[in-house]
Design a protein around this motif. Structure first.
Motif, PDB file in Angstrom:
ATOM      1  N   LYS A  35       1.338  -1.347  -0.026  1.00 56.63           N
ATOM      2  CA  LYS A  35      -0.064   0.216   0.108  1.00 56.63           C
ATOM      3  C   LYS A  35       0.858   1.132   0.349  1.00 56.63           C
ATOM      4  CE  LYS A  35      -4.082   0.152   2.274  1.00 56.63           C
ATOM      5  NZ  LYS A  35      -3.975   0.979   3.419  1.00 56.63           N
ATOM      6  N   GLN A  36       0.252   2.235  -0.541  1.00 56.42           N
ATOM      7  CA  GLN A  36       0.569   4.080  -0.336  1.00 56.42           C
ATOM      8  C   GLN A  36       1.344   3.681   1.562  1.00 56.42           C
ATOM      9  OE1 GLN A  36      -1.864   6.207  -1.825  1.00 56.42           O
ATOM     10  NE2 GLN A  36      -0.408   6.970  -3.533  1.00 56.42           N
ATOM     11  N   CYS A  37       2.615   4.886   0.930  1.00 54.76           N
ATOM     12  CA  CYS A  37       2.161   5.535   2.797  1.00 54.76           C
ATOM     13  C   CYS A  37       1.066   6.305   3.122  1.00 54.76           C
ATOM     14  CB  CYS A  37       3.157   7.133   3.666  1.00 54.76           C
ATOM     15  SG  CYS A  37       4.530   6.044   2.685  1.00 54.76           S
ATOM     16  N   GLU A  38       0.648   6.112   4.623  1.00 55.20           N
ATOM     17  CA  GLU A  38      -0.702   6.593   5.030  1.00 55.20           C
ATOM     18  C   GLU A  38      -0.665   7.340   6.125  1.00 55.20           C
ATOM     19  OE1 GLU A  38      -4.707   5.195   3.977  1.00 55.20           O
ATOM     20  OE2 GLU A  38      -4.041   3.652   5.213  1.00 55.20           O
ATOM     21  N   ILE A  39      -1.349   8.592   6.257  1.00 60.52           N
ATOM     22  CA  ILE A  39      -1.308   9.387   7.361  1.00 60.52           C
ATOM     23  C   ILE A  39      -2.802   9.062   8.186  1.00 60.52           C
ATOM     24  CG2 ILE A  39      -1.334  11.905   8.017  1.00 60.52           C
ATOM     25  CD1 ILE A  39       1.394  10.829   7.400  1.00 60.52           C
ATOM     26  N   TYR A  40      -2.762   9.340   8.913  1.00 60.22           N
ATOM     27  CA  TYR A  40      -4.029   9.446   9.631  1.00 60.22           C
ATOM     28  C   TYR A  40      -5.109  10.191  10.382  1.00 60.22           C
ATOM     29  CZ  TYR A  40      -7.401   6.751  12.216  1.00 60.22           C
ATOM     30  OH  TYR A  40      -9.164   6.526  12.986  1.00 60.22           O
ATOM     31  N   LEU A  41      -5.756  10.934  10.507  1.00 61.19           N
ATOM     32  CA  LEU A  41      -6.179  11.805  11.417  1.00 61.19           C
ATOM     33  C   LEU A  41      -7.585  11.820  11.548  1.00 61.19           C
ATOM     34  CD1 LEU A  41      -5.373  15.052   8.431  1.00 61.19           C
ATOM     35  CD2 LEU A  41      -4.004  14.052  10.484  1.00 61.19           C
ATOM     36  N   ARG A  42      -7.570  12.093  13.107  1.00 67.06           N
ATOM     37  CA  ARG A  42      -8.745  11.636  13.793  1.00 67.06           C
ATOM     38  C   ARG A  42      -9.462  12.911  14.459  1.00 67.06           C
ATOM     39  NH1 ARG A  42      -9.127   9.164  18.538  1.00 67.06           N
ATOM     40  NH2 ARG A  42      -7.324   8.708  18.226  1.00 67.06           N
ATOM     41  N   TRP A  43     -10.453  12.874  14.873  1.00 60.64           N
ATOM     42  CA  TRP A  43     -11.168  14.264  16.016  1.00 60.64           C
ATOM     43  C   TRP A  43     -12.111  13.713  16.208  1.00 60.64           C
ATOM     44  CZ3 TRP A  43      -9.918  14.748  10.918  1.00 60.64           C
ATOM     45  CH2 TRP A  43     -10.878  15.043   9.976  1.00 60.64           C
ATOM     46  N   LYS A  44     -12.737  14.058  17.187  1.00 58.59           N
ATOM     47  CA  LYS A  44     -13.632  13.992  17.791  1.00 58.59           C
ATOM     48  C   LYS A  44     -14.603  15.196  17.378  1.00 58.59           C
ATOM     49  CE  LYS A  44     -13.538  10.630  21.316  1.00 58.59           C
ATOM     50  NZ  LYS A  44     -14.011   9.933  21.110  1.00 58.59           N
ATOM     51  N   ASP A  45     -15.912  14.690  17.255  1.00 56.97           N
ATOM     52  CA  ASP A  45     -17.046  15.435  16.001  1.00 56.97           C
ATOM     53  C   ASP A  45     -17.927  15.896  17.195  1.00 56.97           C
ATOM     54  OD1 ASP A  45     -19.400  17.460  15.116  1.00 56.97           O
ATOM     55  OD2 ASP A  45     -18.856  16.095  12.974  1.00 56.97           O
ATOM     56  N   VAL A  46     -18.247  16.884  18.066  1.00 56.95           N
ATOM     57  CA  VAL A  46     -18.696  17.182  18.884  1.00 56.95           C
ATOM     58  C   VAL A  46     -20.247  17.102  18.501  1.00 56.95           C
ATOM     59  CG1 VAL A  46     -16.771  17.949  20.762  1.00 56.95           C
ATOM     60  CG2 VAL A  46     -17.884  19.508  19.762  1.00 56.95           C
ATOM     61  N   THR A  47     -21.124  17.830  17.395  1.00 60.42           N
ATOM     62  CA  THR A  47     -22.062  18.224  17.132  1.00 60.42           C
ATOM     63  C   THR A  47     -23.139  16.816  17.561  1.00 60.42           C
ATOM     64  OG1 THR A  47     -21.736  17.589  14.968  1.00 60.42           O
ATOM     65  CG2 THR A  47     -21.811  19.898  15.488  1.00 60.42           C
ATOM     66  N   LYS A  48     -22.281  15.106  16.957  1.00 64.48           N
ATOM     67  CA  LYS A  48     -22.933  14.152  16.815  1.00 64.48           C
ATOM     68  C   LYS A  48     -23.311  13.427  18.193  1.00 64.48           C
ATOM     69  CE  LYS A  48     -21.170  12.812  13.021  1.00 64.48           C
ATOM     70  NZ  LYS A  48     -20.379  12.118  12.042  1.00 64.48           N
ATOM     71  N   VAL A  49     -24.850  14.030  19.089  1.00 66.30           N
ATOM     72  CA  VAL A  49     -25.003  13.749  20.344  1.00 66.30           C
ATOM     73  C   VAL A  49     -25.660  11.946  19.657  1.00 66.30           C
ATOM     74  CG1 VAL A  49     -25.322  15.758  20.716  1.00 66.30           C
ATOM     75  CG2 VAL A  49     -27.260  14.433  19.844  1.00 66.30           C
ATOM     76  N   GLU A  50     -26.012  11.655  19.193  1.00 63.54           N
ATOM     77  CA  GLU A  50     -27.171  10.422  18.522  1.00 63.54           C
ATOM     78  C   GLU A  50     -26.397   9.284  19.715  1.00 63.54           C
ATOM     79  OE1 GLU A  50     -29.983   9.097  17.414  1.00 63.54           O
ATOM     80  OE2 GLU A  50     -30.482  11.750  17.869  1.00 63.54           O
ATOM     81  N   ASP A  51     -24.953   8.800  19.189  1.00 62.45           N
ATOM     82  CA  ASP A  51     -23.566   8.062  19.860  1.00 62.45           C
ATOM     83  C   ASP A  51     -22.909   8.918  20.574  1.00 62.45           C
ATOM     84  OD1 ASP A  51     -22.152   5.448  20.798  1.00 62.45           O
ATOM     85  OD2 ASP A  51     -22.828   4.452  18.879  1.00 62.45           O
ATOM     86  N   ILE A  52     -22.964   8.818  21.284  1.00 60.82           N
ATOM     87  CA  ILE A  52     -22.137   9.837  21.493  1.00 60.82           C
ATOM     88  C   ILE A  52     -20.141   8.812  21.964  1.00 60.82           C
ATOM     89  CG2 ILE A  52     -21.970   8.424  24.002  1.00 60.82           C
ATOM     90  CD1 ILE A  52     -21.396  11.979  24.891  1.00 60.82           C
TER      91      ILE A  52
END
Length: 133
Positions: A35-52
């Motif tokens: 596979k290619q080299c990969e950058i994985y970016l992750r963050w919390k979406d605090v606008t979603k409240v259905e399933d915290i």
């Protein structure tokens, strides 16, 4: 690019995401077979409240070389909304969730109408960016 430079670049991406107003940002560099080299970016979406527990947003960005992947990831983060824009979007998302929750739970229309009017006004202001006026 050695492991020290990779660590610096990953740290810089996380810091840039934080500056954009993203909550609990995380960046990782990954090398996997075939596979290619990969950058994985992750963050919390605090606008979603259905399933915290599943409110993570993420983005995978690949490149033929580590430098290519980091360049693309940096460009992606640079294009994200500013912290002020992100906070307004967060507020509007939370307001939309409150309106939806009210409708779902049968809250009387006289309580929802002012919220919907506020949402409409905010949306119009964002479209025309009337803050400077």
């Amino acid at each position: 690019m050695d492991h020290i430079e990779i660590q610096k670049r990953v740290n810089a991406l996380s810091k840039a995401m934080l500056a954009k107003g993203l909550r609990q940002p995380s960046a990782a560099f990954r090398i996997e077979c075939n596979k290619q080299c990969e950058i994985y970016l992750r963050w919390k979406d605090v606008t979603k409240v259905e399933d915290i527990y599943s409110n993570d947003e993420f983005k995978f960005i690949g490149g033929d070389t580590p430098e290519d992947a980091f360049t693309k990831a940096s460009a992606y983060v640079d294009e994200l909304p500013t912290a002020d824009e992100a906070r307004m979007r967060q507020f509007m998302g939370a307001l939309a969730n409150v309106i939806d929750l009210g409708k779902k739970n049968g809250v009387e229309v006289e309580f929802l109408n002012p919220l919907q009017a506020t949402m409409k006004k905010l949306s119009e202001n964002i479209l025309t960016d009337q803050r400077a006026a």
